[in-house]
Scaffold this motif. Structure first.
Motif, PDB file in Angstrom:
ATOM      1  N   ASN A  13     -75.219  42.025 -16.839  1.00 52.35           N
ATOM      2  CA  ASN A  13     -76.349  42.865 -16.464  1.00 52.35           C
ATOM      3  C   ASN A  13     -76.038  44.354 -16.602  1.00 52.35           C
ATOM      4  N   VAL A  14     -74.784  44.753 -16.413  1.00 50.65           N
ATOM      5  CA  VAL A  14     -74.421  46.169 -16.588  1.00 50.65           C
ATOM      6  C   VAL A  14     -74.489  46.536 -18.060  1.00 50.65           C
ATOM      7  N   LEU A  15     -73.983  45.641 -18.910  1.00 47.35           N
ATOM      8  CA  LEU A  15     -74.040  45.910 -20.350  1.00 47.35           C
ATOM      9  C   LEU A  15     -75.489  45.923 -20.839  1.00 47.35           C
ATOM     10  N   ASP A  16     -76.303  45.011 -20.323  1.00 48.77           N
ATOM     11  CA  ASP A  16     -77.724  44.993 -20.693  1.00 48.77           C
ATOM     12  C   ASP A  16     -78.398  46.290 -20.279  1.00 48.77           C
ATOM     13  N   LEU A  17     -78.061  46.761 -19.095  1.00 51.43           N
ATOM     14  CA  LEU A  17     -78.639  48.020 -18.617  1.00 51.43           C
ATOM     15  C   LEU A  17     -78.229  49.181 -19.509  1.00 51.43           C
ATOM     16  N   ALA A  18     -76.966  49.214 -19.905  1.00 51.35           N
ATOM     17  CA  ALA A  18     -76.487  50.293 -20.778  1.00 51.35           C
ATOM     18  C   ALA A  18     -77.212  50.272 -22.123  1.00 51.35           C
ATOM     19  N   VAL A  19     -77.347  49.075 -22.688  1.00 46.85           N
ATOM     20  CA  VAL A  19     -78.067  48.957 -23.964  1.00 46.85           C
ATOM     21  C   VAL A  19     -79.521  49.385 -23.781  1.00 46.85           C
ATOM     22  N   GLY A  20     -80.136  48.971 -22.666  1.00 48.35           N
ATOM     23  CA  GLY A  20     -81.521  49.356 -22.392  1.00 48.35           C
ATOM     24  C   GLY A  20     -81.695  50.864 -22.285  1.00 48.35           C
ATOM     25  N   VAL A  21     -80.747  51.533 -21.635  1.00 54.48           N
ATOM     26  CA  VAL A  21     -80.830  52.990 -21.492  1.00 54.48           C
ATOM     27  C   VAL A  21     -80.701  53.665 -22.858  1.00 54.48           C
ATOM     28  N   ILE A  22     -79.782  53.187 -23.669  1.00 55.16           N
ATOM     29  CA  ILE A  22     -79.585  53.786 -24.994  1.00 55.16           C
ATOM     30  C   ILE A  22     -80.820  53.582 -25.867  1.00 55.16           C
ATOM     31  N   ILE A  23     -81.339  52.360 -25.878  1.00 57.60           N
ATOM     32  CA  ILE A  23     -82.536  52.093 -26.674  1.00 57.60           C
ATOM     33  C   ILE A  23     -83.726  52.864 -26.101  1.00 57.60           C
ATOM     34  N   GLY A  24     -83.791  52.945 -24.779  1.00 58.33           N
ATOM     35  CA  GLY A  24     -84.877  53.696 -24.148  1.00 58.33           C
ATOM     36  C   GLY A  24     -84.857  55.168 -24.518  1.00 58.33           C
ATOM     37  N   SER A  25     -83.671  55.754 -24.565  1.00 50.68           N
ATOM     38  CA  SER A  25     -83.606  57.173 -24.945  1.00 50.68           C
ATOM     39  C   SER A  25     -83.990  57.368 -26.408  1.00 50.68           C
ATOM     40  N   ALA A  26     -83.601  56.432 -27.269  1.00 49.70           N
ATOM     41  CA  ALA A  26     -84.002  56.530 -28.678  1.00 49.70           C
ATOM     42  C   ALA A  26     -85.511  56.351 -28.809  1.00 49.70           C
ATOM     43  N   PHE A  27     -86.070  55.408 -28.067  1.00 57.06           N
ATOM     44  CA  PHE A  27     -87.508  55.173 -28.105  1.00 57.06           C
ATOM     45  C   PHE A  27     -88.262  56.375 -27.536  1.00 57.06           C
ATOM     46  N   THR A  28     -87.690  57.013 -26.521  1.00 60.96           N
ATOM     47  CA  THR A  28     -88.311  58.213 -25.955  1.00 60.96           C
ATOM     48  C   THR A  28     -88.431  59.301 -27.003  1.00 60.96           C
ATOM     49  N   ALA A  29     -87.409  59.443 -27.832  1.00 60.27           N
ATOM     50  CA  ALA A  29     -87.462  60.454 -28.896  1.00 60.27           C
ATOM     51  C   ALA A  29     -88.586  60.141 -29.879  1.00 60.27           C
ATOM     52  N   ILE A  30     -88.762  58.869 -30.195  1.00 61.60           N
ATOM     53  CA  ILE A  30     -89.832  58.479 -31.124  1.00 61.60           C
ATOM     54  C   ILE A  30     -91.199  58.763 -30.513  1.00 61.60           C
ATOM     55  N   VAL A  31     -91.380  58.357 -29.254  1.00 56.64           N
ATOM     56  CA  VAL A  31     -92.675  58.564 -28.605  1.00 56.64           C
ATOM     57  C   VAL A  31     -92.948  60.048 -28.414  1.00 56.64           C
ATOM     58  N   LYS A  32     -91.920  60.820 -28.054  1.00 55.43           N
ATOM     59  CA  LYS A  32     -92.111  62.266 -27.886  1.00 55.43           C
ATOM     60  C   LYS A  32     -92.523  62.906 -29.208  1.00 55.43           C
ATOM     61  N   ALA A  33     -91.914  62.488 -30.303  1.00 54.35           N
ATOM     62  CA  ALA A  33     -92.302  63.012 -31.614  1.00 54.35           C
ATOM     63  C   ALA A  33     -93.737  62.635 -31.944  1.00 54.35           C
ATOM     64  N   LEU A  34     -94.116  61.397 -31.643  1.00 58.12           N
ATOM     65  CA  LEU A  34     -95.493  60.968 -31.877  1.00 58.12           C
ATOM     66  C   LEU A  34     -96.470  61.833 -31.089  1.00 58.12           C
ATOM     67  N   VAL A  35     -96.149  62.071 -29.828  1.00 58.59           N
ATOM     68  CA  VAL A  35     -97.037  62.874 -28.982  1.00 58.59           C
ATOM     69  C   VAL A  35     -97.055  64.330 -29.437  1.00 58.59           C
ATOM     70  N   ASP A  36     -95.865  64.900 -29.687  1.00 53.27           N
ATOM     71  CA  ASP A  36     -95.787  66.321 -30.046  1.00 53.27           C
ATOM     72  C   ASP A  36     -96.405  66.633 -31.406  1.00 53.27           C
ATOM     73  N   TYR A  37     -96.198  65.739 -32.384  1.00 49.40           N
ATOM     74  CA  TYR A  37     -96.581  66.079 -33.750  1.00 49.40           C
ATOM     75  C   TYR A  37     -97.870  65.422 -34.227  1.00 49.40           C
ATOM     76  N   ILE A  38     -98.355  64.422 -33.510  1.00 51.13           N
ATOM     77  CA  ILE A  38     -99.582  63.755 -33.951  1.00 51.13           C
ATOM     78  C   ILE A  38    -100.677  63.824 -32.887  1.00 51.13           C
ATOM     79  N   ILE A  39    -100.358  63.401 -31.673  1.00 50.44           N
ATOM     80  CA  ILE A  39    -101.407  63.301 -30.641  1.00 50.44           C
ATOM     81  C   ILE A  39    -101.818  64.677 -30.109  1.00 50.44           C
TER      82      ILE A  39
END
Length: 123
Positions: A13-39
């Motif tokens: 569960n600790v490793l899953d959490l770490a992977v989730g945080v890393i993927i979440g931060s990468a996904f946040t960058a994608i969503v932020k770019a979508l919001v900043d540059y398109i929406i």
């Protein structure tokens, strides 16, 4: 103590959490770019500029950047809505819905009692 820490880190569960945080931060960058540059530019067509950063309240020598806070709140709401539309709605559509079990019919207590009496009389 080091062995205990190693066991803690090695748990799934600790490793899953770490992977989730890393993927979440990468996904946040994608969503932020979508919001900043398109929406936001699209909303800017209808609402004008969405920038309240110049709104500052000064009390003595302190400056309260209320406008920057409002910008952050607006960006959060837009990002949360986009994530809801893209992720939550897509996952809900992709996941099979659980079939609800039919509820048992409620039998009138008098009918139930009479049925029991009938069954006892048959014996």
């Amino acid at each position: 103590m080091l062995k205990e820490f190693k066991e803690f880190i090695a748990r799934g569960n600790v490793l899953d959490l770490a992977v989730g945080v890393i993927i979440g931060s990468a996904f946040t960058a994608i969503v932020k770019a979508l919001v900043d540059y398109i929406i936001n530019p699209f909303l800017g067509l209808f609402l004008g500029s969405i920038d309240f950063s110049a709104f500052v309240i000064k009390v003595g020598s302190a400056s309260f950047k209320v406008g920057s806070f409002l910008n952050a709140v607006i960006n959060f709401l837009i990002i949360a809505f986009v994530v809801f539309l893209i992720v939550v709605k897509a996952v809900n559509a992709a996941m099979p819905k659980k079939e609800e079990e039919p509820a048992e019919e409620k039998v009138d207590p008098q009918v139930e009692l009479l049925s029991e009496i009938r069954d006892l009389l048959k014996k």
